[in-house]
Design an enzyme around this catalytic site. Structure first.
Site, mmCIF file in Angstrom:
data_model
loop_
_atom_site.group_PDB
_atom_site.id
_atom_site.type_symbol
_atom_site.label_atom_id
_atom_site.label_comp_id
_atom_site.label_asym_id
_atom_site.label_seq_id
_atom_site.Cartn_x
_atom_site.Cartn_y
_atom_site.Cartn_z
ATOM 1 N N ASN A 1 0.922 -1.076 0.101
ATOM 2 C CA ASN A 1 0.113 -0.011 -0.217
ATOM 3 C C ASN A 1 0.882 1.106 -0.056
ATOM 4 O O ASN A 1 1.434 1.567 1.025
ATOM 5 C CB ASN A 1 -0.796 0.026 1.073
ATOM 6 C CG ASN A 1 -1.627 1.231 1.323
ATOM 7 O OD1 ASN A 1 -1.647 2.055 0.505
ATOM 8 N ND2 ASN A 1 -2.206 1.320 2.506
ATOM 9 N N LYS B 1 0.080 4.096 -0.231
ATOM 10 C CA LYS B 1 -0.665 5.333 0.404
ATOM 11 C C LYS B 1 -0.399 6.637 -0.437
ATOM 12 O O LYS B 1 -0.526 6.380 -1.710
ATOM 13 C CB LYS B 1 -0.239 5.864 1.776
ATOM 14 C CG LYS B 1 -0.048 4.395 2.718
ATOM 15 C CD LYS B 1 0.131 4.559 4.118
ATOM 16 C CE LYS B 1 -0.006 3.353 4.804
ATOM 17 N NZ LYS B 1 0.134 3.305 6.253
ATOM 18 N N HIS C 1 -9.324 1.372 5.130
ATOM 19 C CA HIS C 1 -7.946 1.413 5.861
ATOM 20 C C HIS C 1 -8.296 2.380 6.964
ATOM 21 O O HIS C 1 -8.942 3.267 6.807
ATOM 22 C CB HIS C 1 -7.053 2.114 4.955
ATOM 23 C CG HIS C 1 -5.467 1.961 5.482
ATOM 24 N ND1 HIS C 1 -5.095 2.830 6.425
ATOM 25 C CD2 HIS C 1 -4.540 1.138 5.250
ATOM 26 C CE1 HIS C 1 -3.752 2.554 6.660
ATOM 27 N NE2 HIS C 1 -3.482 1.406 5.955
ATOM 28 N N GLU D 1 -6.403 4.552 8.251
ATOM 29 C CA GLU D 1 -6.604 6.138 7.694
ATOM 30 C C GLU D 1 -7.498 6.915 6.894
ATOM 31 O O GLU D 1 -7.846 8.078 7.128
ATOM 32 C CB GLU D 1 -5.144 6.269 6.797
ATOM 33 C CG GLU D 1 -3.642 6.104 7.652
ATOM 34 C CD GLU D 1 -2.746 5.455 6.950
ATOM 35 O OE1 GLU D 1 -2.728 5.324 5.580
ATOM 36 O OE2 GLU D 1 -1.734 4.936 7.727
ATOM 37 N N GLU E 1 -4.896 -4.691 10.821
ATOM 38 C CA GLU E 1 -3.962 -3.659 10.910
ATOM 39 C C GLU E 1 -4.359 -2.885 12.135
ATOM 40 O O GLU E 1 -5.004 -1.908 12.115
ATOM 41 C CB GLU E 1 -3.947 -2.824 9.682
ATOM 42 C CG GLU E 1 -3.846 -3.289 8.358
ATOM 43 C CD GLU E 1 -3.065 -2.348 7.389
ATOM 44 O OE1 GLU E 1 -2.131 -2.576 6.942
ATOM 45 O OE2 GLU E 1 -3.771 -1.112 7.300
ATOM 46 N N GLY F 1 3.054 2.398 10.748
ATOM 47 C CA GLY F 1 4.192 3.503 10.564
ATOM 48 C C GLY F 1 4.848 3.744 11.812
ATOM 49 O O GLY F 1 5.428 4.752 11.982
ATOM 50 N N SER G 1 3.798 -2.146 10.267
ATOM 51 C CA SER G 1 5.120 -2.315 10.422
ATOM 52 C C SER G 1 5.704 -3.440 10.095
ATOM 53 O O SER G 1 6.810 -4.041 10.737
ATOM 54 C CB SER G 1 5.640 -1.869 12.072
ATOM 55 O OG SER G 1 5.449 -0.475 12.407
HETATM 56 P P1 13P Z 1 3.272 0.613 7.451
HETATM 57 O O1 13P Z 1 3.891 -0.781 6.797
HETATM 58 O O2 13P Z 1 4.197 1.740 6.995
HETATM 59 O O3 13P Z 1 3.377 0.490 8.961
HETATM 60 O O4 13P Z 1 2.049 0.796 7.080
HETATM 61 C C1 13P Z 1 0.987 -0.123 7.041
HETATM 62 C C2 13P Z 1 -0.174 0.082 6.462
HETATM 63 O O5 13P Z 1 -1.111 0.748 6.903
HETATM 64 C C3 13P Z 1 -0.674 -0.847 5.239
HETATM 65 O O6 13P Z 1 -1.877 -0.520 4.835
#
Ligand code: 13P
Length: 248
Positions: free
Chosen positions: A10, A12, A94, A96, A164, A170, A208
């Site tokens: 992803n 983003k 997601h 976010e 997640e 992150g 992560s």
């Molecule tokens: P990270 O791997 O950067 O922690 O992000 C995970 C994520 O949100 C994947 O959708």
């Protein structure tokens, strides 16, 4: 059928046309992985990426879609439009998007239904906040999100679930293997109860995931792959994660 193994990246809101060279490098370094490999770049790059890696075994996906197929929705994209430019998957719900755009589980189920109607695989994301984990509510939160986000008509062929934890995204922090195992066992049990082929739905862990922890995560029961953010942007990081899943 056993759940398919899937390494999903992803990106983003990261990446430009120049970034597509990373996916070509990934395809060159891992020409025949024994797992599915998916890159979900920003929507601006889906068509170019799909064209550049056509026939090289890497799938392309979107990061969101609208619940309608067309209409007066400025700035939104329909699932059929993602499919039109080469997407096979779409990430939905997601954390976010749940946080930044107020997406509810009900809205996510409607988007997943639209994705299915357009022939896309919906990757539905679930996860608890740190406050919910600290309050001992993780399993209730996950079960509630799953029940409300899963659309009618979901099957192992058209749906993937990604766990997640919000606090692991992150941050460089990951749950213990026992904590991941507990949530994935709950997902598998609930899906097996609800859907005829729920035992075959791919369950991803995200938050992560790095080359250094991927093999350990893929050894956890009912973990069939990963949804990777930061470490999916560079072939040098995502390649070893693909290799670890291939070997799992
Ligand atoms: P990270 O791997 O950067 O922690 O992000 C995970 C994520 O949100 C994947 O959708």
């Amino acid at each position: 059928m056993a759940p398919r193994k899937l390494a999903a990246g992803n990106w983003k809101m990261n990446g430009t046309l120049a970034s597509l060279a990373e996916v070509e490098a990934l395809a060159e370094a891992h020409p025949a992985p024994s797992c599915d490999v998916l890159i979900c770049p920003p929507a601006t790059l889906i068509h170019a990426l799909a064209s550049r890696i056509a026939g090289r075994g890497i799938k392309v996906g979107g990061q969101d879609c609208h619940a309608s197929h067309s209409g007066a929705h400025t700035g939104d994209l329909a699932a059929s439009q993602l499919a039109d430019v080469g997407a096979s998957h779409v990430i939905l719900g997601h954390s976010e998007r749940r946080a930044d755009h107020g997406e509810t589980s009900g809205a996510i189920a409607a988007k997943a239904r639209a994705a299915h109607e357009a022939g896309l695989v919906a990757i539905i994301c679930l996860g608890e906040t740190e406050a919910e984990r600290d309050a001992g509510q993780t399993l209730d939160v996950i079960a509630g999100q799953l029940a409300a986000s899963l659309p009618e008509g979901a099957t192992a062929a058209n749906t993937v679930i990604a766990y997640e934890p919000v606090w692991a995204i992150g941050t460089g922090r990951t749950p213990s293997s026992e904590q991941i195992a507990e949530v994935h066992a709950l997902l598998r049990a609930d899906l097996s109860k609800t859907l005829a082929d729920g035992a075959d739905i791919s369950l991803l862990y995200g938050g992560s995931v790095k080359p250094s922890n991927a093999a350990g995560i893929f050894a956890i029961p009912h973990v069939n792959g990963a949804l990777v953010g930061g470490a999916s942007l560079k072939a040098a990081d995502f390649g070893p994660i693909v290799a670890a899943l291939s070997a799992a």
